[in-house]
Design an enzyme around this catalytic site. Structure first.
Site, mmCIF file in Angstrom:
data_model
loop_
_atom_site.group_PDB
_atom_site.id
_atom_site.type_symbol
_atom_site.label_atom_id
_atom_site.label_comp_id
_atom_site.label_asym_id
_atom_site.label_seq_id
_atom_site.Cartn_x
_atom_site.Cartn_y
_atom_site.Cartn_z
ATOM 1 N N ASP A 196 0.765 -1.266 0.206
ATOM 2 C CA ASP A 196 0.096 -0.091 0.124
ATOM 3 C C ASP A 196 0.866 1.513 0.101
ATOM 4 O OD1 ASP A 196 -2.696 1.313 0.599
ATOM 5 O OD2 ASP A 196 -1.625 2.138 2.025
ATOM 6 N N GLU A 280 -1.593 -1.204 -5.967
ATOM 7 C CA GLU A 280 -2.932 -0.621 -6.552
ATOM 8 C C GLU A 280 -2.543 0.131 -7.802
ATOM 9 O OE1 GLU A 280 -4.730 1.810 -3.184
ATOM 10 O OE2 GLU A 280 -2.651 1.441 -2.615
ATOM 11 N N CYS A 333 -12.667 -4.399 4.922
ATOM 12 C CA CYS A 333 -12.203 -5.211 6.242
ATOM 13 C C CYS A 333 -11.363 -6.621 5.510
ATOM 14 C CB CYS A 333 -13.222 -5.494 7.155
ATOM 15 S SG CYS A 333 -12.341 -6.560 8.346
ATOM 16 N N CYS A 336 -13.169 -9.918 7.230
ATOM 17 C CA CYS A 336 -14.477 -10.174 6.676
ATOM 18 C C CYS A 336 -15.026 -9.669 5.590
ATOM 19 C CB CYS A 336 -15.507 -10.055 8.122
ATOM 20 S SG CYS A 336 -15.919 -8.416 8.258
ATOM 21 N N CYS A 357 -17.359 -9.580 13.473
ATOM 22 C CA CYS A 357 -15.820 -9.277 13.352
ATOM 23 C C CYS A 357 -15.000 -8.300 14.441
ATOM 24 C CB CYS A 357 -15.592 -9.068 11.952
ATOM 25 S SG CYS A 357 -13.774 -8.648 11.461
ATOM 26 N N ASP A 364 -3.342 1.377 6.700
ATOM 27 C CA ASP A 364 -2.647 1.053 5.572
ATOM 28 C C ASP A 364 -2.264 -0.515 5.307
ATOM 29 O OD1 ASP A 364 -2.772 3.691 4.887
ATOM 30 O OD2 ASP A 364 -0.623 3.837 5.951
HETATM 31 ZN ZN LIG Z 1 -14.263 -7.293 9.860
#
Ligand SMILES: [Zn+2]
Length: 414
Positions: A196, A280, A333, A336, A357, A364
């Site tokens: 990142d 990215e 996330c 999850c 979660c 980052d």
């Molecule tokens: Zn999560």
């Protein structure tokens, strides 16, 4: 063993005025040919709807040499010829980008070829043909033997020299040799890593490593500003203004060198030690329009980062994967797949609001792990996310975005 192309750039030690003058003449001829070619292309296009290519233009230029521009005889014929080739490439680049824009795949500028101005310094020129490398010098057509500042950097044996580009920057002259060489591409057994890129830190890796951003430009900004003011206070065209401009140029050159050094070390380390690097797809040109970010971004050198990593990856058996531009690596996330639509640039931590979660993580690092997962190194985690969110009546939020493999700048052929 495979054949790769790579460039070696090093500073020239031009020890007499004659050499500097000859270099300037060649660079001037290249610039003149480029501008002349650009004008000819535009005229021809307006008149006939077709534009002549580098070969046509070179033929036309050879005829002109006998009548209107006899001074071109003083320089190697390569200099204007290669400049016209550059012009063809510039147009190819422009048309490629125009096509991407039409397909809606590009937001940045098209990059229509511009005239080269003398104000930006002497510029550069490229030569082909008989180029001989010695440990402490390089011999070029028409220019003769030019000494090098660093001994033994340029490869002297076992390589095929394709071309030499001579360029000037802030009063220093450099030569860059493009060579073809045989190289063993090692088996790379390193881990997969997501990277990142950031402003506060140069990069955060998915294994938790943080690469600091030394911010060379920002540290020296005060000094640069002072030097810039000194230039503008001097009378235009005066010797003092020239001197002040030279001092400013030198300060910029220091910053550029330091920045290049940091980036080269980092990209080499990544390419040598990781088998796959996931990045990215950043719209750098678009972000530079945001003035609040522009300085910080140009200071980091993201574009150069990706370019260097891509060609070095080919040397060290590493693979570079670029995530789709719309992949929300920061907002998702990594555990999850819950998406935080409200996340802003200010939020430094990612806190998952999914009831099952609730992960809290550095922003980052979260993004870097999402990128790493794109490589398919831990498909179990991505599957778990998809099922988990679907089970709670949400649409599966982690879609595997399309990834594209970065084409190797220097293609390796077996
Ligand atoms: Zn999560």
């Amino acid at each position: 063993m495979s054949t790769i192309q790579r460039a070696y750039k090093t500073e020239l030690d031009l020890n007499n005025e004659q050499q500097i003058t000859t270099c300037r003449q060649h660079a001037g001829a290249a610039r003149w040919a480029y501008n002349w070619g650009l004008q000819r292309k535009e005229e021809a296009y307006r008149a006939t709807g077709k534009s002549p290519n580098a070969i046509d233009l070179h033929r036309e230029l050879n005829a002109l040499k006998q009548t209107q521009v006899p001074w071109l005889y003083a320089v190697s014929k390569c200099a204007p010829q290669e400049a016209l080739r550059n012009l063809d490439n510039a147009f190819a680049h422009f048309f490629r980008r125009a096509q991407l824009k039409q397909q809606g795949k590009l937001r940045g500028k098209l990059g229509y070829p511009r005239r080269k101005s003398k104000k930006r310094g002497p510029g550069s020129f490229r030569l082909t043909g008989a180029i001989v490398v010695y440990p402490d010098a390089v011999q070029l057509p028409r220019l003769g033997r030019l000494r090098l500042k660093e001994r033994g950097y340029l490869p002297t044996g076992g390589v095929k020299v394709l071309s030499a580009t001579v360029s000037e920057y802030a009063g220093h002259w450099y030569v860059s040799l493009l060579v073809e060489q045989e190289q063993d591409i090692p088996e790379n057994t390193g881990p997969v890593v997501g990277v990142d890129l950031g402003l506060k830190r140069l990069a955060t890796l998915s294994d938790g490593h943080v690469e600091d951003n030394p911010r060379h430009l920002k540290r020296r900004l005060q000094k640069l500003k002072r030097l810039q003011r000194a230039v503008s206070r001097k009378v235009k065209g005066s010797q003092n203004r020239k001197k002040a401009a030279r001092r400013l140029g030198t300060a910029y050159r220091t910053v550029a060198n330091q920045r290049a050094n940091t980036l080269h070390q980092f990209t080499s380390r990544l390419a040598k030690t990781k088998s796959v690097v996931v990045l990215e797809d950043l719209n750098v040109a678009g972000m530079l329009k945001n003035h609040a970010l522009a300085l910080a971004i140009s200071d980091v050198g993201w574009g150069a980062f990706r370019r260097q990593l891509t060609y070095k990856a080919a040397w060290y058996g590493c693979r570079v994967i670029v995530a789709d531009r719309w992949f929300t690596s920061s907002k998702t996330c990594c555990r999850c797949g819950w998406v935080d639509e409200q996340l802003t640039l200010k939020d430094r931590t990612f806190s998952c609001q999914h009831p099952a979660c609730g992960q809290v993580m550095d922003r980052d690092l979260n993004a870097a792990i999402n990128l790493e997962q794109l490589a398919g190194s831990s498909p179990d985690r991505i599957n778990a996310c998809g099922e988990g969110s679907a089970g709670l009546g949400r649409p599966a939020q982690v879609k595997l975005p399309s990834v594209k493999q970065e084409p190797n700048a220097f293609s390796a052929s077996a």
